[in-house]
Motif scaffolding. Structure first.
Motif, mmCIF file in Angstrom:
data_model
loop_
_atom_site.group_PDB
_atom_site.id
_atom_site.type_symbol
_atom_site.label_atom_id
_atom_site.label_comp_id
_atom_site.label_asym_id
_atom_site.label_seq_id
_atom_site.Cartn_x
_atom_site.Cartn_y
_atom_site.Cartn_z
ATOM 1 N N MET A 154 0.834 -1.196 0.000
ATOM 2 C CA MET A 154 0.000 0.000 0.000
ATOM 3 C C MET A 154 0.874 1.254 0.000
ATOM 4 S SD MET A 154 -2.592 -1.994 0.172
ATOM 5 C CE MET A 154 -4.093 -1.022 0.377
ATOM 6 N N PHE A 155 0.696 2.080 -1.032
ATOM 7 C CA PHE A 155 1.380 3.368 -1.137
ATOM 8 C C PHE A 155 0.340 4.475 -0.991
ATOM 9 C CE2 PHE A 155 4.180 0.545 -3.607
ATOM 10 C CZ PHE A 155 5.435 0.906 -3.132
ATOM 11 N N SER A 156 -0.243 4.590 0.179
ATOM 12 C CA SER A 156 -1.307 5.569 0.386
ATOM 13 C C SER A 156 -0.714 6.933 0.735
ATOM 14 C CB SER A 156 -2.240 5.103 1.511
ATOM 15 O OG SER A 156 -3.222 6.078 1.779
ATOM 16 N N ALA A 157 -0.854 7.902 -0.185
ATOM 17 C CA ALA A 157 -0.421 9.287 0.044
ATOM 18 C C ALA A 157 1.034 9.375 0.492
ATOM 19 C CB ALA A 157 -1.339 9.971 1.052
ATOM 20 N N ILE A 158 1.908 8.572 -0.123
ATOM 21 C CA ILE A 158 3.324 8.629 0.234
ATOM 22 C C ILE A 158 4.208 8.961 -0.959
ATOM 23 C CG2 ILE A 158 3.580 6.113 -0.028
ATOM 24 C CD1 ILE A 158 5.494 8.450 2.421
ATOM 25 N N LEU A 159 3.891 8.461 -2.157
ATOM 26 C CA LEU A 159 4.794 8.664 -3.293
ATOM 27 C C LEU A 159 4.848 10.117 -3.746
ATOM 28 C CD1 LEU A 159 4.072 5.447 -5.390
ATOM 29 C CD2 LEU A 159 6.085 5.953 -3.983
ATOM 30 N N HIS A 160 3.808 10.924 -3.444
ATOM 31 C CA HIS A 160 3.894 12.340 -3.803
ATOM 32 C C HIS A 160 4.845 13.098 -2.883
ATOM 33 C CE1 HIS A 160 -0.158 12.298 -1.526
ATOM 34 N NE2 HIS A 160 0.752 12.698 -0.659
ATOM 35 N N HIS A 161 5.320 12.461 -1.817
ATOM 36 C CA HIS A 161 6.346 13.063 -0.970
ATOM 37 C C HIS A 161 7.743 12.601 -1.367
ATOM 38 C CE1 HIS A 161 3.395 14.939 1.541
ATOM 39 N NE2 HIS A 161 2.856 13.789 1.879
ATOM 40 N N VAL A 162 7.833 11.794 -2.427
ATOM 41 C CA VAL A 162 9.115 11.347 -2.954
ATOM 42 C C VAL A 162 9.394 12.154 -4.213
ATOM 43 C CG1 VAL A 162 10.441 9.400 -3.850
ATOM 44 C CG2 VAL A 162 8.745 9.027 -2.033
ATOM 45 N N ASN A 163 10.449 12.953 -4.189
ATOM 46 C CA ASN A 163 10.769 13.802 -5.331
ATOM 47 C C ASN A 163 11.249 12.968 -6.520
ATOM 48 O OD1 ASN A 163 10.108 16.157 -3.935
ATOM 49 N ND2 ASN A 163 12.182 16.388 -3.120
ATOM 50 N N ASP A 164 11.179 13.548 -7.705
ATOM 51 C CA ASP A 164 11.535 12.813 -8.923
ATOM 52 C C ASP A 164 12.940 12.222 -8.855
ATOM 53 O OD1 ASP A 164 9.063 13.386 -9.998
ATOM 54 O OD2 ASP A 164 9.778 15.027 -11.273
ATOM 55 N N GLU A 165 13.887 12.997 -8.339
ATOM 56 C CA GLU A 165 15.276 12.525 -8.302
ATOM 57 C C GLU A 165 15.480 11.383 -7.310
ATOM 58 O OE1 GLU A 165 15.047 16.224 -5.617
ATOM 59 O OE2 GLU A 165 14.219 15.545 -7.542
ATOM 60 N N ILE A 171 11.032 2.736 -6.468
ATOM 61 C CA ILE A 171 10.552 2.174 -5.207
ATOM 62 C C ILE A 171 9.453 1.151 -5.483
ATOM 63 C CG2 ILE A 171 9.335 2.707 -3.059
ATOM 64 C CD1 ILE A 171 10.772 5.416 -3.052
ATOM 65 N N VAL A 172 8.489 1.525 -6.330
ATOM 66 C CA VAL A 172 7.408 0.597 -6.666
ATOM 67 C C VAL A 172 7.973 -0.622 -7.389
ATOM 68 C CG1 VAL A 172 5.218 0.299 -7.881
ATOM 69 C CG2 VAL A 172 5.771 2.509 -6.825
ATOM 70 N N ARG A 173 8.888 -0.377 -8.328
ATOM 71 C CA ARG A 173 9.477 -1.471 -9.099
ATOM 72 C C ARG A 173 10.208 -2.461 -8.198
ATOM 73 N NH1 ARG A 173 11.658 1.594 -12.465
ATOM 74 N NH2 ARG A 173 13.734 1.724 -11.535
ATOM 75 N N GLY A 212 6.923 17.434 -2.075
ATOM 76 C CA GLY A 212 5.502 17.437 -2.395
ATOM 77 C C GLY A 212 5.354 17.628 -3.893
ATOM 78 N N ARG A 213 5.160 16.540 -4.615
ATOM 79 C CA ARG A 213 5.185 16.571 -6.085
ATOM 80 C C ARG A 213 3.848 16.089 -6.642
ATOM 81 N NH1 ARG A 213 5.050 16.115 -11.049
ATOM 82 N NH2 ARG A 213 6.797 15.455 -12.388
ATOM 83 N N TRP A 214 3.083 17.030 -7.202
ATOM 84 C CA TRP A 214 1.833 16.658 -7.869
ATOM 85 C C TRP A 214 2.186 15.987 -9.201
ATOM 86 C CZ3 TRP A 214 1.261 19.011 -3.595
ATOM 87 C CH2 TRP A 214 0.013 19.241 -3.025
ATOM 88 N N ARG A 215 1.468 14.929 -9.577
ATOM 89 C CA ARG A 215 1.724 14.250 -10.840
ATOM 90 C C ARG A 215 0.425 14.044 -11.607
ATOM 91 N NH1 ARG A 215 5.599 11.571 -7.185
ATOM 92 N NH2 ARG A 215 7.688 12.181 -7.880
#
Length: 272
Positions: A154-165, A171-173, A212-215
């Motif tokens: 479960m990645f609930s509201a966490i990956l948008h706190h991981v910056n692109d770099e 992480i998902v992979r 905080g990265r919106w995608r």
């Protein structure tokens, strides 16, 4: 997101505690409420994001335990305990379900361990979500999770706190490649709306936490590369299987969503 601290710093805002405040919780300090009040005052509809996200997570957990044989969960970036935590939702239907919560916020760890101390099928692992092997190799994870059997990640509201770099897709992979066929992945994520509300909310998070990265929907979908994205795809969280599993809330299909409710997306995928 950082390493585990030995004490709670009440002078610096915490993402977990701000989120707790927006959900109406009491595990927060004045510095957290100050940030939360920026959202409540200047972006009043943004509180709906927190509730829409939490409701989608609850539906996803319930959906997994009622429609599959998966009985083990890893909740990455779990945040402060609320009324309906993953283990509570899952164990109502399947008491044998095992859950590993992953978070590094000191207050999350204190409250989480107190909540879970009487539940021998649940653990709290104090490892940064970006430390992939550290989570998987932690003794508590190894004790509870059998990686030869399907897992719900479960990645609930966490990956948008991981910056692109910091490579959120990586992480998902990592987890995709280390769980067997039949495993599930749930993602909820800030969703670009190409509007003033998105820009302002993103600005507040960046200024406060430096992240905080919106995608876009396409970018969020790309995070689940190599997985079978299940219906209805990547959609605003209130539209993700509304009313399923006995949840009457957020019947988004029957009304027009607010701009705020459209700023959090949700989706679930399965490893073929």
């Amino acid at each position: 997101m950082t390493g585990e601290s030995s004490s709670i710093d009440s002078t610096r805002p915490s993402i977990a505690r701000v989120y707790d405040y927006l959900l109406g919780g009491k595990d927060n300090y004045a510095v957290d409420r100050e940030i939360g009040d920026v959202f409540k005052r200047d972006l009043p509809g943004s509180v709906a994001i927190a509730f829409a996200n939490r409701a989608a997570l609850t539906r996803a957990v319930r959906e997994i335990v009622t429609t599959s044989g998966v009985r083990q969960f890893i909740d990455l970036g779990s945040g402060l305990p609320t009324a309906d935590n993953v283990h509570q939702v899952a164990q109502r239907t399947a008491p044998e379900t095992r859950v590993v919560y992953v978070d590094t916020d000191p207050q999350v760890l204190v409250h989480g361990r107190a909540l879970l101390e009487e539940n021998d099928r649940t653990r709290v692992v104090p490892v940064d979500v970006r430390d992939r092997e550290g989570i998987r190799d932690h003794p508590d994870t190894r004790e509870l999770i059998d990686f030869d059997r399907p897992v719900a990640v479960m990645f609930s509201a966490i990956l948008h706190h991981v910056n692109d770099e910091e490579d959120p897709a990586g992480i998902v992979r990592h987890w995709r490649d280390r769980v067997p066929s039949g495993s599930y992945f749930f993602v909820s994520h800030f969703r670009s709306g190409n509007n003033a509300e998105t820009a302002e909310a993103e600005k507040v998070l960046q200024q406060t936490f430096g992240r905080g990265r919106w995608r876009t929907d396409t970018e969020i979908e790309a995070l689940l590369d190599g997985l079978e994205i299940l219906e209805p795809g990547i959609v605003p969280a209130p539209l993700w299987r509304p009313g399923t599993g006995g949840d009457p809330q957020h019947l988004g299909a029957e009304r027009e969503l607010t701009v705020w409710e459209r700023l959090i997306a949700a989706g679930m995928a399965r490893k073929p």
